[in-house]
Scaffold this active site. Sequence first.
Site, PDB file in Angstrom:
ATOM      1  N   GLU A 112     -18.395   9.431  -3.828  1.00  0.00           N
ATOM      2  CA  GLU A 112     -17.057   9.852  -4.285  1.00  0.00           C
ATOM      3  C   GLU A 112     -16.011   9.132  -3.455  1.00  0.00           C
ATOM      4  OE1 GLU A 112     -16.859  14.098  -3.714  1.00  0.00           O
ATOM      5  OE2 GLU A 112     -18.764  14.386  -4.758  1.00  0.00           O
ATOM      6  N   LYS A 114     -12.946   9.171  -0.976  1.00  0.00           N
ATOM      7  CA  LYS A 114     -12.483  10.120   0.032  1.00  0.00           C
ATOM      8  C   LYS A 114     -10.956  10.141  -0.031  1.00  0.00           C
ATOM      9  CE  LYS A 114     -13.305  11.394   4.848  1.00  0.00           C
ATOM     10  NZ  LYS A 114     -11.949  11.703   5.244  1.00  0.00           N
ATOM     11  N   ASP A 116      -7.260  10.868   0.844  1.00  0.00           N
ATOM     12  CA  ASP A 116      -6.581  11.046   2.123  1.00  0.00           C
ATOM     13  C   ASP A 116      -5.445  12.054   1.961  1.00  0.00           C
ATOM     14  OD1 ASP A 116      -5.988  10.769   4.736  1.00  0.00           O
ATOM     15  OD2 ASP A 116      -5.086   8.783   4.566  1.00  0.00           O
ATOM     16  N   TYR A 221     -14.048  18.995  -5.236  1.00  0.00           N
ATOM     17  CA  TYR A 221     -15.362  18.351  -5.148  1.00  0.00           C
ATOM     18  C   TYR A 221     -16.471  19.285  -4.714  1.00  0.00           C
ATOM     19  CZ  TYR A 221     -13.305  17.944  -0.499  1.00  0.00           C
ATOM     20  OH  TYR A 221     -12.660  18.213   0.687  1.00  0.00           O
ATOM     21  N   LYS A 311     -16.044   5.045   6.267  1.00  0.00           N
ATOM     22  CA  LYS A 311     -14.603   4.853   6.501  1.00  0.00           C
ATOM     23  C   LYS A 311     -14.225   3.389   6.351  1.00  0.00           C
ATOM     24  CE  LYS A 311     -12.246   7.704   8.707  1.00  0.00           C
ATOM     25  NZ  LYS A 311     -11.344   8.845   8.464  1.00  0.00           N
ATOM     26  N   CYS A 405      28.710 -11.303  11.148  1.00  0.00           N
ATOM     27  CA  CYS A 405      28.050 -11.034   9.867  1.00  0.00           C
ATOM     28  C   CYS A 405      27.548 -12.347   9.265  1.00  0.00           C
ATOM     29  CB  CYS A 405      29.042 -10.368   8.921  1.00  0.00           C
ATOM     30  SG  CYS A 405      28.401 -10.248   7.239  1.00  0.00           S
ATOM     31  N   CYS A 408      29.647 -13.081   5.827  1.00  0.00           N
ATOM     32  CA  CYS A 408      31.067 -13.426   5.736  1.00  0.00           C
ATOM     33  C   CYS A 408      31.634 -13.971   7.038  1.00  0.00           C
ATOM     34  CB  CYS A 408      31.887 -12.222   5.270  1.00  0.00           C
ATOM     35  SG  CYS A 408      31.978 -10.903   6.489  1.00  0.00           S
ATOM     36  N   CYS A 423      28.935  -4.899   9.668  1.00  0.00           N
ATOM     37  CA  CYS A 423      30.067  -5.732   9.286  1.00  0.00           C
ATOM     38  C   CYS A 423      31.115  -4.778   8.716  1.00  0.00           C
ATOM     39  CB  CYS A 423      29.617  -6.742   8.231  1.00  0.00           C
ATOM     40  SG  CYS A 423      30.988  -7.526   7.388  1.00  0.00           S
ATOM     41  N   CYS A 428      33.387  -7.932   2.318  1.00  0.00           N
ATOM     42  CA  CYS A 428      32.271  -8.833   2.631  1.00  0.00           C
ATOM     43  C   CYS A 428      31.439  -9.042   1.368  1.00  0.00           C
ATOM     44  CB  CYS A 428      31.412  -8.206   3.725  1.00  0.00           C
ATOM     45  SG  CYS A 428      29.820  -9.021   3.930  1.00  0.00           S
TER      46      CYS A 428
HETATM   47  S1  IVH Z   1     -16.906  16.608   1.217  1.00  0.00           S
HETATM   48  C1  IVH Z   1     -18.835  19.725   4.256  1.00  0.00           C
HETATM   49  N1  IVH Z   1     -15.695  14.961  -0.397  1.00  0.00           N
HETATM   50  O1  IVH Z   1     -12.472  14.538   4.173  1.00  0.00           O
HETATM   51  C2  IVH Z   1     -17.877  18.601   4.096  1.00  0.00           C
HETATM   52  N2  IVH Z   1     -14.561  15.614   1.583  1.00  0.00           N
HETATM   53  O2  IVH Z   1     -13.313  13.904   6.889  1.00  0.00           O
HETATM   54  C3  IVH Z   1     -17.267  18.614   2.779  1.00  0.00           C
HETATM   55  N3  IVH Z   1     -12.312  14.679   1.805  1.00  0.00           N
HETATM   56  O3  IVH Z   1     -12.596  17.835   5.353  1.00  0.00           O
HETATM   57  C4  IVH Z   1     -16.370  17.471   2.604  1.00  0.00           C
HETATM   58  N4  IVH Z   1     -12.316  13.557  -0.078  1.00  0.00           N
HETATM   59  O4  IVH Z   1     -10.822  17.225   3.574  1.00  0.00           O
HETATM   60  C5  IVH Z   1     -15.626  15.643   0.754  1.00  0.00           C
HETATM   61  N5  IVH Z   1     -14.717  13.536  -1.959  1.00  0.00           N
HETATM   62  C6  IVH Z   1     -14.651  14.214  -0.805  1.00  0.00           C
HETATM   63  C7  IVH Z   1     -13.515  14.166   0.021  1.00  0.00           C
HETATM   64  C8  IVH Z   1     -13.517  14.879   1.220  1.00  0.00           C
HETATM   65  C9  IVH Z   1     -11.613  13.871   0.990  1.00  0.00           C
HETATM   66  C10 IVH Z   1     -11.830  15.189   3.107  1.00  0.00           C
HETATM   67  C11 IVH Z   1     -12.074  16.659   3.321  1.00  0.00           C
HETATM   68  C12 IVH Z   1     -12.927  16.727   4.554  1.00  0.00           C
HETATM   69  C13 IVH Z   1     -12.589  15.444   5.229  1.00  0.00           C
HETATM   70  C14 IVH Z   1     -13.681  15.040   6.188  1.00  0.00           C
END
Ligand code: IVH
Length: 667
Positions: A112, A114, A116, A221, A311, A405, A408, A423, A428
């Site tokens: 999946e 991740k 942010d 998720y 990451k 400036c 001008c 300025c 200008c």
């Molecule tokens: S699973 C038991 N899936 O990332 C852990 N986390 O660095 C369940 N996050 O605390 C997390 N997207 O806030 C999971 N597709 C995803 C995610 C995700 C973002 C965040 C979540 C977690 C943090 C961990």
Amino acid sequence: MAEMPARMRELYDLIRHHDRLYYVEQAPEITDEEYDALVEELKGWEARYPELVPPDSPTRRPGGERAPEFGPVTFEDPVLSLANVHDFDELRDFDRRLGELLPDRPRSYVGELKIDGLSIVITYHEGRLVRAATRGDGWVGEDVTANVRAIAAIPDTLTAPVDLEVRGEIYLPRERFARLNRTREAEGFYPFANPRNAASGSLRQLDPRITASRGLEGFFYQIRAWRGSDPAPATQAEALVRLHELGLPVEPHWRECPDVEAMIAYVEAWQEARHQLAFDTDGLVFKLNDLAAQAQAGATAKAPRWAVAYKFPPEEALTRIRAITITVGRTGVLTPAAEFDPVHLAGTTVSRASLHNEDFIRDHDIRVGDWVYVRKAGEIIPEVVRVDRERRPPGTEPFLFPHTCPACGSPAVRLPGEAAWRCLNLSCPAQVREGLIHFGSRDAMDIDGLGEKTVDLLLEQGLVHDPADLYTLTVDQLTPLPRFGPVAAANLVRAIDASRHRSLARFIYALGIRYVGEKVAAVLAQHFGTLDRLMAAGVEEMQAVPDVGERIATSVADFFADERNRALIARLRALGVEPEAERAAPPAAGPLQGQVVVVTGRLSVSRREVEARLAAAGAAVTGSVSRRTTLVVAGEDPGSKLDRARELGVPVIDEAELWRRLGGRPS
Ligand code: IVH
């Protein structure tokens, strides 16, 4: 107002972070001395950049003590975080360890994105949202139910009357982040450093209406504590499908990955493509697909053994500064920018970044010829992070900020207490140009076709010197110009003419008064109703308006006290520009125009879609039935909202009737 140095911004974020750990979660991570040192450092920056100090700065807080704002929520199952891996070898190790742990189980994974943002845990009872909490320290979170209810993208009611807890991520789409920061800066608040901080700040508002206005979204998720008529999902893939069926938003790019090679392919596919998404990702998450196998693998104190975060490295690029250039903005501010060798960064090629002001350049000792690291704030705005001193070539010189400036040639000044050189020449050419572009821009007077190129041409030809001149232009004057002709000329004249009666809010914004962004302009227009009343108002009267502080009020009053501005407004009026007095926005036209609608129970399409259709038909959709409610749509298994509607005598219709009124069911 875009001049806040990165460190200063970082300090605001850090202090806010530690405030929350201390006051709300009661789990400080730093000592009081360390905290005080941050505040002292911030005070130093604020003394140097007084005009950037936001009204909500922690240094202005009386006594510093703040009560916890959101009640605690204790989780039965702690909300864990994830172990990180950074390369394919570590990913292979993760798979190998699971192989050793679960020798008898076939291993297959789900990958999946991740997201942010910030973790959210929502409890639904009989399909209704009853509680929402942030992650907190994983054991105890903050109760943010009222605010999460205010987020349109998160359903109040699921498509089935199930009991469950869902976990997911709340985030702010990049576009909304950029828009929010533009407004904040125009109104004198410090911008958020990235969409995640913006999401977190938006969710922790004491007033849910503010949360609602920010445009937060969510992706889910994980399902916990499932109780429903169907059996609980057996795999992560099934859980994602189920979440989606329940009407919860699920990030659609997940994939089943039968082995490590498939996980690697998934990483490769997203390394670059992620920059095209509408939201920030900081990696990918791989999870064992089989939920029974997950349970068997278990967790350490911090993180599950069955999942891992891959990451992405923070995106910074090293490049070399070729020149430092200065541009002059609408308010005369001289803004320096680094022009560097083009580098690929977070999905685009960049060759330029703002250096904010003289102090920023001096504090970082940035010189022409230096090698610098650049990154993008919120993946959008390029910025110089630091100089690589070791690579500094011999013979570089500290940058001397110009005192004239560049547009001008007038002497520039740095007023006491300001970070910017300015300025002061109101005629200008650079200021006039920027002012004209702003005046005609979409959110201001919305003059179609008056872009930068056209403004440049009109200035070059001496046809326009200020916004009032626009309203004197004729088709005959424009037709012979390069890139024009009779059709384009007529179009521009028509577009200018059409702008004569814009709303008062737009007109005030178009004037380009310092600190008056769109929102402040709207508030002023709403409060004073007419231009004359606003122009006659004193500083004190303006300060009585919500959201208008002394700085804004003084700026507006000074603007209207200036003879040149009064003369400009008089000329605009003489040429037929008469902003419309403010009245409440007319509701969108449609079959349900003016209706205040509440939806309850399960419908055959997602809640989001129903709400979008209702809004498109002119209805206002609200969450609870009150005396203002004019119509209730009841699906299957409607809840207490239906009872309340009956009590109040509000008309109730079913789904079929809804589609009939809306002219058809969505396909
Ligand atoms: S699973 C038991 N899936 O990332 C852990 N986390 O660095 C369940 N996050 O605390 C997390 N997207 O806030 C999971 N597709 C995803 C995610 C995700 C973002 C965040 C979540 C977690 C943090 C961990």
